[in-house]
Write an enzyme that holds these catalytic residues in place. Structure first.
Site, short mmCIF file in Angstrom:
data_model
loop_
_atom_site.label_atom_id
_atom_site.label_comp_id
_atom_site.label_asym_id
_atom_site.label_seq_id
_atom_site.Cartn_x
_atom_site.Cartn_y
_atom_site.Cartn_z
CD GLU A 1 -3.07 -1.43 2.40
OE1 GLU A 1 -2.95 -0.54 3.30
OE2 GLU A 1 -3.87 -2.09 2.14
CG ASP B 1 -12.76 -8.42 1.44
OD1 ASP B 1 -12.68 -7.56 0.81
OD2 ASP B 1 -12.17 -8.64 2.67
CG ASN C 1 -0.94 -6.58 -1.94
OD1 ASN C 1 -1.46 -7.10 -2.90
ND2 ASN C 1 -1.29 -6.45 -0.48
CD GLU D 1 -4.63 -7.83 1.13
OE1 GLU D 1 -5.32 -7.19 1.68
OE2 GLU D 1 -3.42 -7.47 1.10
CG HIS E 1 -9.80 -5.31 0.27
ND1 HIS E 1 -10.06 -6.61 1.24
CD2 HIS E 1 -8.52 -5.22 0.78
CE1 HIS E 1 -9.17 -7.20 1.78
NE2 HIS E 1 -8.17 -6.28 1.26
C1 XIL Z 1 -6.15 -6.78 7.86
C2 XIL Z 1 -6.41 -7.83 8.74
O1 XIL Z 1 -7.42 -8.83 8.04
C3 XIL Z 1 -7.13 -7.45 9.99
O2 XIL Z 1 -7.21 -8.50 10.95
C4 XIL Z 1 -6.26 -6.46 10.69
O3 XIL Z 1 -6.98 -5.97 11.87
C5 XIL Z 1 -5.92 -5.29 9.93
O4 XIL Z 1 -5.50 -5.70 8.37
N1 XIL Z 1 -4.94 -4.50 3.23
C6 XIL Z 1 -4.04 -5.44 3.68
C7 XIL Z 1 -4.15 -6.40 4.92
O5 XIL Z 1 -2.80 -5.64 3.15
O6 XIL Z 1 -2.95 -6.60 5.60
C8 XIL Z 1 -5.24 -5.86 5.75
O7 XIL Z 1 -5.41 -7.29 6.53
C9 XIL Z 1 -6.28 -5.62 4.79
C10 XIL Z 1 -6.14 -4.40 3.99
#
Ligand code: XIL
Length: 315
Positions: free
Chosen positions: A131, A238, A172, A236, A208
């Site tokens: 990020e 969802d 990422n 990631e 996300h």
């Molecule tokens: C999230 C985890 O799923 C949570 O349990 C934690 O509290 C916060 O981080 N982007 C990312 C991940 O790269 O590492 C994050 O994971 C979600 C957003």
């Protein structure tokens, strides 16, 4: 036939899931997670992050990360290491120190070489930098960028390559699923790293997403990134909705999952797809996005949702 088995028939390396250590005592949960026909890859949701692995300067703790690496190996699953350098989930000694460039460079190099070196030979890939961008495509202001500028990215990638020459090195980020300023900025970063001879193998597309808002340019965007000579992965995934859940939202979510997975399938160098945990029972969404949830392909009772069928339809 599970999702990973189907993904492999489409020429992909894996279909995987994030998981987290506290969930591993839930035997109904692990029964599904451990099936490598369903999930061919695991990502630790938290336990390889900086606050977990180096809570005090030079003191490393690998118990949580090792548990997930060992589980993946026992299950015959690939592992994605996540992550080395990120603005969030940093120990206070990193965020509260007033760094100069030399000191922070040494701290990044020690962290990356020790963590990546500990797992040498195991992960398929590492999210070395996580990020780095704001949504407008400018670099995020954090301790790393504010002290070192873009060079922190090169420092981290070089340290990772030296520590595990066979791991694919990724940057990422989120909101780079479709075309736009942030994806363009990521592409420009990849080009400048390549021009400088810095190792970069892949771009992680977090994904996300929100039900009904999957970017229509996803496939085109993935093609543009891979045209640079790097691979991509959906890292990631969802797709959340505003609660309460309705049949119409679940049906749209099914369509949306199918759209995302289809985009990866259509792009040759999109190597794999990972859901950010497979069940609503352990999703990070409700605690992060107020009023939203039900983002995963299995519900909180570990029952498959229409979204699961959407994934299958794409595979
Ligand atoms: C999230 C985890 O799923 C949570 O349990 C934690 O509290 C916060 O981080 N982007 C990312 C991940 O790269 O590492 C994050 O994971 C979600 C957003």
């Amino acid at each position: 036939n599970g999702l990973n088995a189907l993904a492999k028939t489409q020429g992909k390396l894996y279909f995987g899931s994030a998981t987290d250590n506290p969930e591993l005592t839930d035997t109904a949960y692990t029964a599904i997670l451990d099936n490598n026909m369903m999930f061919g890859q695991l990502t630790p949701g938290n336990s390889m992050k900086w606050d977990a692995t180096e809570p005090e300067p030079g003191t490393f703790t690998f118990s949580g990360g090792d548990q997930i690496a060992d589980l993946a190996q026992a299950n015959g699953q690939l592992l994605r290491g996540h992550n080395c350098v990120w603005y969030s989930q940093l120990p206070s000694w990193v965020t509260s120190t007033t760094w100069n460039a030399t000191g922070l460079t040494a701290a990044i190099e020690r962290h990356v070489s020790t963590v990546v070196g500990h797992y040498k030979g195991i992960p398929y890939a590492w999210d070395v930098v996580n990020e780095p961008f704001n949504d407008d495509g400018t670099f995020r202001s954090d301790v790393f960028y504010d002290t070192l500028g873009e060079s922190y990215i090169t420092i981290a990638l070089n340290a990772a390559r030296a520590a595990d020459p066979n791991a694919k090195l990724y940057i990422n980020d989120y909101n780079i699923e479709g075309t736009g300023a942030k994806s363009t900025a990521m592409q420009n970063l990849v080009k400048s790293l390549q021009a400088a001879g810095t190792p970069i193998d892949g771009v992680g597309i977090e994904s996300h997403l929100i039900v009904g808002e999957v970017p229509t340019t996803m496939q085109e965007n993935l093609e543009a990134i891979t045209a640079l000579g790097v691979e991509v992965a959906i890292t990631e995934l969802d797709i959340r909705m505003t609660l309460p859940e309705t049949a119409a939202l679940l049906d749209q979510q099914k369509t949306d999952y199918q759209t995302v997975i289809s985009a990866c399938i259509a792009v040759e160098k999109c190597v794999g797809m990972t859901v950010w945990d497979y069940t609503d029972k352990y999703s990070w969404v409700p605690s992060t996005f107020s009023g939203q949830g039900d983002a995963c392909p299995w519900d909180e009772n570990l029952v498959r949702k229409p979204a699961y069928d959407g994934i299958v339809a794409a595979l």
